[in-house]
Scaffold this active site. Sequence first.
Site, short mmCIF file in Angstrom:
data_model
loop_
_atom_site.label_atom_id
_atom_site.label_comp_id
_atom_site.label_asym_id
_atom_site.label_seq_id
_atom_site.Cartn_x
_atom_site.Cartn_y
_atom_site.Cartn_z
N CYS A 2 -1.92 -35.37 11.14
CA CYS A 2 -1.41 -36.23 12.23
C CYS A 2 -2.53 -36.42 13.24
CB CYS A 2 -0.23 -35.56 12.91
SG CYS A 2 1.07 -35.09 11.78
N ARG A 27 -5.00 -41.19 10.46
CA ARG A 27 -4.66 -39.78 10.18
C ARG A 27 -3.20 -39.62 9.78
NH1 ARG A 27 -8.37 -36.17 12.24
NH2 ARG A 27 -6.79 -34.54 12.30
N TRP A 74 2.06 -37.90 10.09
CA TRP A 74 2.14 -37.95 8.62
C TRP A 74 3.09 -36.82 8.28
CZ3 TRP A 74 0.35 -34.71 4.46
CH2 TRP A 74 0.40 -35.33 3.21
N ASN A 100 -0.37 -31.17 15.36
CA ASN A 100 -0.94 -31.52 14.05
C ASN A 100 -1.14 -30.21 13.32
OD1 ASN A 100 -2.29 -32.54 11.84
ND2 ASN A 100 -4.29 -32.44 12.84
N GLY A 101 -0.48 -30.05 12.16
CA GLY A 101 -0.62 -28.82 11.38
C GLY A 101 0.72 -28.44 10.79
N GLU A 492 -14.01 -42.30 -9.88
CA GLU A 492 -13.93 -42.79 -8.50
C GLU A 492 -13.38 -44.22 -8.47
OE1 GLU A 492 -13.90 -41.58 -5.75
OE2 GLU A 492 -14.28 -43.20 -4.36
N LYS A 496 -9.99 -45.31 -6.45
CA LYS A 496 -9.97 -46.40 -5.45
C LYS A 496 -8.84 -47.37 -5.78
CE LYS A 496 -12.02 -45.02 -2.57
NZ LYS A 496 -12.16 -43.70 -2.94
N GLU A 499 -5.31 -45.67 -5.22
CA GLU A 499 -4.85 -45.26 -3.88
C GLU A 499 -4.64 -46.44 -2.95
OE1 GLU A 499 -7.40 -42.74 -1.55
OE2 GLU A 499 -9.18 -43.55 -2.46
N HIS A 515 -10.33 -39.83 -28.65
CA HIS A 515 -9.50 -38.61 -28.80
C HIS A 515 -8.11 -38.82 -28.24
CE1 HIS A 515 -13.03 -36.41 -30.14
NE2 HIS A 515 -13.69 -36.98 -29.16
N LYS A 614 -5.92 -39.67 5.90
CA LYS A 614 -7.38 -39.64 5.77
C LYS A 614 -7.88 -38.26 5.39
CE LYS A 614 -11.55 -41.08 5.83
NZ LYS A 614 -12.00 -41.86 4.65
C1 AGP Z 1 -10.62 -40.68 -1.10
O1 AGP Z 1 -10.59 -42.10 -1.11
C2 AGP Z 1 -9.31 -40.09 -0.70
N1 AGP Z 1 -8.93 -40.55 0.58
C3 AGP Z 1 -9.25 -38.58 -0.87
O2 AGP Z 1 -9.35 -38.32 -2.25
C4 AGP Z 1 -10.34 -37.75 -0.16
O3 AGP Z 1 -11.59 -37.97 -0.76
C5 AGP Z 1 -9.99 -36.26 -0.32
O4 AGP Z 1 -8.76 -36.03 0.35
C6 AGP Z 1 -11.07 -35.32 0.24
O5 AGP Z 1 -11.23 -35.55 1.61
P1 AGP Z 1 -12.50 -34.87 2.35
O6 AGP Z 1 -13.73 -35.49 1.75
O7 AGP Z 1 -12.31 -35.21 3.79
O8 AGP Z 1 -12.43 -33.41 2.07
#
Ligand code: AGP
Length: 619
Positions: A2, A27, A74, A100-101, A492, A496, A499, A515, A614
């Site tokens: 958050c 966040r 969040w 936050n936590g 990756e 992308k 997500e 396989h 994030k």
């Molecule tokens: C990446 O696009 C995602 N948002 C997510 O996988 C992110 O890379 C992952 O949560 C790790 O975050 P960090 O690099 O802040 O540790």
Amino acid sequence: MCGIVGYVGRREAAPILLDGLKRLEYRGYDSAGICTLDGTGLQLRKCVGRVDSLITVVRAQPLQGTLGISHTRWATHGLPSDTNAHPHLDQSGRLVIVHNGIIENYADLRRQLVEAGHHFQSQTDTEVLAHLIGRHLDERVPRGQRPTPEQLVHAVQEATGHAEGTYAIAVLHADLPVCLVGARRGSPLVLGLGKGENFLASDVSPILPHTRRVVYLQDGDIALLYADRYQLWAGGRPVERPVDTVQWSAEEAELGGYPHYMLKEIHEQPGRIADELKRVLRSEQGWAEFDALTPHLEELIRIKRLVLVACGTSWHAALVGEYLLENLAGVPTEVECASEMRYRNRPFEEGTLVLAISQSGETADTLAATRLAHEQKVRTLALVNVIGSTLARECDWTLYMRAGPEIGVASTKAFTMQLLQLTLLALTLGRKRGRISLAEGRRMARALQAIPDKMQRILRDEPRIIRVAKKYYRFTDFLYMGRQYNFPIALEGALKLKEISYIHAEGYPSAEMKHGPIALISPEFPSVFVIPKDALYEKNLSNLEEIKARSGPIIAVATAGDCEIRKKVDDVLYIPPTLDCLQPLLAVVPLQLFAYHVALLRGCDVDKPRNLAKSVTVE
Ligand code: AGP
């Protein structure tokens, strides 16, 4: 994860707190709230939905006061709802908190408080913490008297001593209209020091428009903020923390004319890479000079094994790093997914260095895995982006990826800056360990210096990528494939797409197709092949032929000038030629843009994808 913001000063708090939430919205964004305090008492507004929904509520019911706190959520405990949105009140209704936590023992605490006659409105752990602080405050303040700021600080100290888990909180009290309290354990909290005003926030972005002078609170710290001064405590005793000056400008953390942060950050990549190469690359010597690592270079050169640990996109960067560090530096390297490593009782050999990679420096699993290494007295190096983050403070050594603030939830420029730092580290270790000659090192340095311009060429080809996105955005499944350095790029690229467009996509090593996954191939199941002209081009080509033979549509990420590939696939996204080990820096860019434009065409919220945040500060 958050976002929280606090303000005490001479200006109206509400506009500052709401603007701060907009800057923290990446966040978390399922509900938001704000509370200010003026002579008439507490004024609280909160609602489910984005920060814009809260702004609409506040516009209809304005708030007054030069002191306040705010929150964007969040959800972890309790569904997103008006009731579960922060701020939360204690039993008296005079103490207010944003958090936050995660308070892990909140159920027990709640039970104890209910037995003591407390009543709760929400399902959240945060409301339990509010009641706990209020209870400790009541025990300190004689009935009928107003609390003092110091009593509120001590109540926070005592209450958080009973809470297990993580928190970054901002607390204010109706009877204390001149100050607010902040405290942290395991979640980030930064003080902003202005002129006649002070700020609290989860990171520097809400603070930057007002001041660059910040204090990064450490775990266990409690801060008491007034408009013109502040005090810090740790373990019940006054403590001093250094005042830093943030290098980022507010503009850098803003959209700058782009429609989305993600697109801005994709386009920022060449410039960030060019700046970093200018700063650290010594092309004559064919290596890099990392100011933070220079004092430890001898120890670094002697390491016997590297364990790279990360999550998500950072884990993909670690997978590229494994190839780089083994092929260039000759260091036996392994990659651990942080969420797996933290629960394994893995031994570490003598001479091991754990390299933790994290953009935010706050990812719970990565922090936990790194702490495991600390327990076994293993040397740790953090590769992070956020200055003053928990990972940066807890590791023995820190290398900043220097991507600048990354606001888009989908990581892009942080990823390529991770790749750059890993490449420079591998090159430097390779040179210092005598595995890479001066001539080879200079050749690599020159190839690196050409990367920003080559990346720009890909970005200039965006119209072609948009055309390809328009052709494929309605498909519901994709396979992404690559080999060696580009297998993690396949992962990756798939992440992308997943997500931000919510399309199912899987990354695979190309050779793994036969396989099992090849059973999926059909005209409705496109494949994305990362197939640059590299040492394994022919091997990739035969895998690609297997797909073609089963009428699977194919998009190739291929080297400019490769006319052969054109005849074999449906669409080509070109990248300029470069060394095999530098291909990932270029190959990922068309996949970032492809995912971005597909998501746009599907009407998705690119910067704030559903269910994501994030930084994943929960386990
Ligand atoms: C990446 O696009 C995602 N948002 C997510 O996988 C992110 O890379 C992952 O949560 C790790 O975050 P960090 O690099 O802040 O540790």
